[in-house]
Design a protein around this motif. Structure first.
Motif, PDB file in Angstrom:
ATOM      1  N   ASP A  54      -8.552   5.683  -4.532  1.00  0.00           N
ATOM      2  CA  ASP A  54      -7.224   5.883  -3.941  1.00  0.00           C
ATOM      3  C   ASP A  54      -7.179   5.725  -2.424  1.00  0.00           C
ATOM      4  OD1 ASP A  54      -7.129   8.966  -2.646  1.00  0.00           O
ATOM      5  OD2 ASP A  54      -8.668   8.633  -4.154  1.00  0.00           O
ATOM      6  N   THR A  55      -8.316   5.544  -1.761  1.00  0.00           N
ATOM      7  CA  THR A  55      -8.301   5.458  -0.296  1.00  0.00           C
ATOM      8  C   THR A  55      -8.876   4.128   0.188  1.00  0.00           C
ATOM      9  OG1 THR A  55     -10.530   6.329   0.134  1.00  0.00           O
ATOM     10  CG2 THR A  55      -8.777   7.941  -0.230  1.00  0.00           C
ATOM     11  N   VAL A  56      -8.554   3.800   1.442  1.00  0.00           N
ATOM     12  CA  VAL A  56      -9.142   2.594   2.023  1.00  0.00           C
ATOM     13  C   VAL A  56     -10.657   2.760   2.143  1.00  0.00           C
ATOM     14  CG1 VAL A  56      -7.047   1.905   3.235  1.00  0.00           C
ATOM     15  CG2 VAL A  56      -8.683   3.401   4.384  1.00  0.00           C
ATOM     16  N   ARG A  57     -11.128   3.995   2.260  1.00  0.00           N
ATOM     17  CA  ARG A  57     -12.579   4.228   2.274  1.00  0.00           C
ATOM     18  C   ARG A  57     -13.208   3.840   0.943  1.00  0.00           C
ATOM     19  NH1 ARG A  57     -15.039   7.596   6.144  1.00  0.00           N
ATOM     20  NH2 ARG A  57     -13.617   8.325   7.776  1.00  0.00           N
ATOM     21  N   ASP A  58     -12.494   4.061  -0.158  1.00  0.00           N
ATOM     22  CA  ASP A  58     -12.991   3.632  -1.465  1.00  0.00           C
ATOM     23  C   ASP A  58     -13.087   2.115  -1.531  1.00  0.00           C
ATOM     24  OD1 ASP A  58     -13.155   6.244  -2.603  1.00  0.00           O
ATOM     25  OD2 ASP A  58     -11.000   6.227  -2.956  1.00  0.00           O
ATOM     26  N   VAL A  59     -12.064   1.448  -1.035  1.00  0.00           N
ATOM     27  CA  VAL A  59     -12.072  -0.019  -1.022  1.00  0.00           C
ATOM     28  C   VAL A  59     -13.223  -0.524  -0.166  1.00  0.00           C
ATOM     29  CG1 VAL A  59     -10.788  -2.094  -0.384  1.00  0.00           C
ATOM     30  CG2 VAL A  59      -9.584  -0.156  -1.435  1.00  0.00           C
ATOM     31  N   GLN A  60     -13.387   0.053   1.008  1.00  0.00           N
ATOM     32  CA  GLN A  60     -14.479  -0.350   1.895  1.00  0.00           C
ATOM     33  C   GLN A  60     -15.842  -0.088   1.256  1.00  0.00           C
ATOM     34  OE1 GLN A  60     -13.413   2.015   5.276  1.00  0.00           O
ATOM     35  NE2 GLN A  60     -11.776   0.636   5.923  1.00  0.00           N
ATOM     36  N   ALA A  61     -15.962   1.043   0.566  1.00  0.00           N
ATOM     37  CA  ALA A  61     -17.231   1.356  -0.107  1.00  0.00           C
ATOM     38  C   ALA A  61     -17.532   0.329  -1.184  1.00  0.00           C
ATOM     39  CB  ALA A  61     -17.167   2.755  -0.712  1.00  0.00           C
ATOM     40  N   ALA A  62     -16.514  -0.064  -1.928  1.00  0.00           N
ATOM     41  CA  ALA A  62     -16.705  -1.085  -2.960  1.00  0.00           C
ATOM     42  C   ALA A  62     -17.184  -2.401  -2.353  1.00  0.00           C
ATOM     43  CB  ALA A  62     -15.409  -1.302  -3.724  1.00  0.00           C
ATOM     44  N   LEU A  63     -16.473  -2.872  -1.338  1.00  0.00           N
ATOM     45  CA  LEU A  63     -16.806  -4.168  -0.741  1.00  0.00           C
ATOM     46  C   LEU A  63     -18.154  -4.126  -0.032  1.00  0.00           C
ATOM     47  CD1 LEU A  63     -13.299  -5.202   0.660  1.00  0.00           C
ATOM     48  CD2 LEU A  63     -14.298  -5.651  -1.587  1.00  0.00           C
ATOM     49  N   ASN A  64     -18.418  -3.060   0.703  1.00  0.00           N
ATOM     50  CA  ASN A  64     -19.697  -2.951   1.410  1.00  0.00           C
ATOM     51  C   ASN A  64     -20.862  -2.738   0.448  1.00  0.00           C
ATOM     52  OD1 ASN A  64     -18.349  -3.222   3.844  1.00  0.00           O
ATOM     53  ND2 ASN A  64     -18.253  -1.023   4.237  1.00  0.00           N
ATOM     54  N   GLY A  65     -20.562  -2.127  -0.696  1.00  0.00           N
ATOM     55  CA  GLY A  65     -21.615  -1.862  -1.674  1.00  0.00           C
ATOM     56  C   GLY A  65     -21.824  -2.982  -2.668  1.00  0.00           C
ATOM     57  N   GLY A  66     -20.953  -3.981  -2.630  1.00  0.00           N
ATOM     58  CA  GLY A  66     -21.098  -5.101  -3.543  1.00  0.00           C
ATOM     59  C   GLY A  66     -20.386  -4.891  -4.858  1.00  0.00           C
ATOM     60  N   ALA A  67     -19.105  -4.580  -4.803  1.00  0.00           N
ATOM     61  CA  ALA A  67     -18.302  -4.392  -6.015  1.00  0.00           C
ATOM     62  C   ALA A  67     -16.893  -4.900  -5.747  1.00  0.00           C
ATOM     63  CB  ALA A  67     -18.264  -2.918  -6.421  1.00  0.00           C
ATOM     64  N   VAL A  68     -16.137  -5.039  -6.806  1.00  0.00           N
ATOM     65  CA  VAL A  68     -14.723  -5.390  -6.715  1.00  0.00           C
ATOM     66  C   VAL A  68     -13.931  -4.085  -6.659  1.00  0.00           C
ATOM     67  CG1 VAL A  68     -12.811  -6.599  -7.822  1.00  0.00           C
ATOM     68  CG2 VAL A  68     -15.155  -7.472  -8.079  1.00  0.00           C
ATOM     69  N   ALA A  69     -12.909  -4.036  -5.809  1.00  0.00           N
ATOM     70  CA  ALA A  69     -12.115  -2.822  -5.651  1.00  0.00           C
ATOM     71  C   ALA A  69     -10.756  -2.951  -6.324  1.00  0.00           C
ATOM     72  CB  ALA A  69     -11.916  -2.502  -4.173  1.00  0.00           C
ATOM     73  N   ILE A  70     -10.357  -1.874  -7.002  1.00  0.00           N
ATOM     74  CA  ILE A  70      -8.989  -1.727  -7.496  1.00  0.00           C
ATOM     75  C   ILE A  70      -8.446  -0.443  -6.885  1.00  0.00           C
ATOM     76  CG2 ILE A  70      -7.521  -1.247  -9.493  1.00  0.00           C
ATOM     77  CD1 ILE A  70      -9.285  -3.052 -11.169  1.00  0.00           C
ATOM     78  N   GLY A  71      -7.280  -0.525  -6.261  1.00  0.00           N
ATOM     79  CA  GLY A  71      -6.695   0.632  -5.602  1.00  0.00           C
ATOM     80  C   GLY A  71      -5.634   1.303  -6.454  1.00  0.00           C
ATOM     81  N   VAL A  72      -5.533   2.616  -6.296  1.00  0.00           N
ATOM     82  CA  VAL A  72      -4.477   3.403  -6.934  1.00  0.00           C
ATOM     83  C   VAL A  72      -3.876   4.279  -5.838  1.00  0.00           C
ATOM     84  CG1 VAL A  72      -3.865   4.974  -8.793  1.00  0.00           C
ATOM     85  CG2 VAL A  72      -5.844   3.476  -9.059  1.00  0.00           C
ATOM     86  N   ALA A  73      -2.589   4.102  -5.564  1.00  0.00           N
ATOM     87  CA  ALA A  73      -1.970   4.765  -4.409  1.00  0.00           C
ATOM     88  C   ALA A  73      -1.519   6.189  -4.735  1.00  0.00           C
ATOM     89  CB  ALA A  73      -0.805   3.926  -3.903  1.00  0.00           C
TER      90      ALA A  73
END
Length: 235
Positions: A175-194
């Motif tokens: 749910d956060t931009v930190r989650d998205v950043q963690a996904a991308l920096n960790g090597g994963a695809v991100a899906i967001g939920v607001a």
């Protein structure tokens, strides 16, 4: 596909019990009450507690870090009923987990800043644990850097299921931009939920593959996951 769920504000609302838990853990660790509230969103338990100690002028020692899982677990255990009273599972969470469980080749677990025992307590409190394999998750007790938890979870899933998992077959839902950043920096695809502090637009702007206002439309989430799955298969 390995689908990793964030916990707080993605699957559940904790009703403020998380911040109470950190304050309680601080008191167990230092012997004095916390004067400041913990800063939480998208951070790991180790980072949250280290920052909380620092804000109180306490340098985190090796002894502090060793005891953190113990005091965090004890603090939430003392507030388990309060969590059930004040918190709740977010709308659509149960249905979304169930819908993804029906998809062939999908393994579901969690990637969360919480230590493993606390992650389970939070999810189980609202009967969201079924369909999630907690043995292959990534937790705040594994590493202070959230992005590093992606590979931790992936290694566990590879070992348990004997499957080849890589960047394009690992999805982090948060749910956060930190989650998205963690996904991308960790090597994963991100899906967001607001359902947390960030909007759909903010989550997409940070690089989420897709983003939804909530989890109510389980079919839309499944379509997003299967589209990523199809792309990975075709690659």
């Amino acid at each position: 596909m390995l689908v990793l769920w964030d916990v707080d504000h993605t699957l559940i609302e904790n009703g403020g019990v998380s911040k109470e838990t950190y304050a309680g853990a601080f008191e167990l660790l230092t012997g004095r009450p916390a004067e400041f509230r913990a800063e939480t969103d998208g951070r790991t338990d180790l980072e949250i507690m280290t920052n909380l100690l620092s804000r109180h002028g306490v340098v985190a020692t090796e002894s502090h870090m060793t005891r953190l899982p113990e005091v965090l677990q004890a603090s939430l255990a003392a507030r388990r009923e309060r969590l059930r009273e004040l918190g709740y599972g977010l709308p659509g969470a149960r249905e979304a987990i169930t819908a993804l469980s029906r998809e062939p080749g999908v393994i579901q677990s969690v990637l969360t800043g919480n230590i493993q025992p606390n992650a389970f307590v939070k999810v189980e409190a609202f009967e969201l644990h079924q369909g999630l394999d907690f043995e292959v998750g990534g937790y705040g007790s594994d590493d202070i850097v959230r992005a590093n938890l992606v590979e931790v979870a992936r290694k566990r899933a590879r070992a348990k299921y004997g499957v080849d998992l890589h960047n394009s077959t690992t999805i982090l839902i948060g749910d956060t931009v930190r989650d998205v950043q963690a996904a991308l920096n960790g090597g994963a695809v991100a899906i967001g939920v607001a359902t947390g502090p960030n909007t759909v637009a903010e989550l997409l702007a940070q690089g989420a593959e897709a983003a939804f206002p909530d989890l109510v439309d389980a079919a839309a989430l499944v379509r997003a996951v299967t589209a990523i799955q199809a792309r990975a298969t075709a690659a």
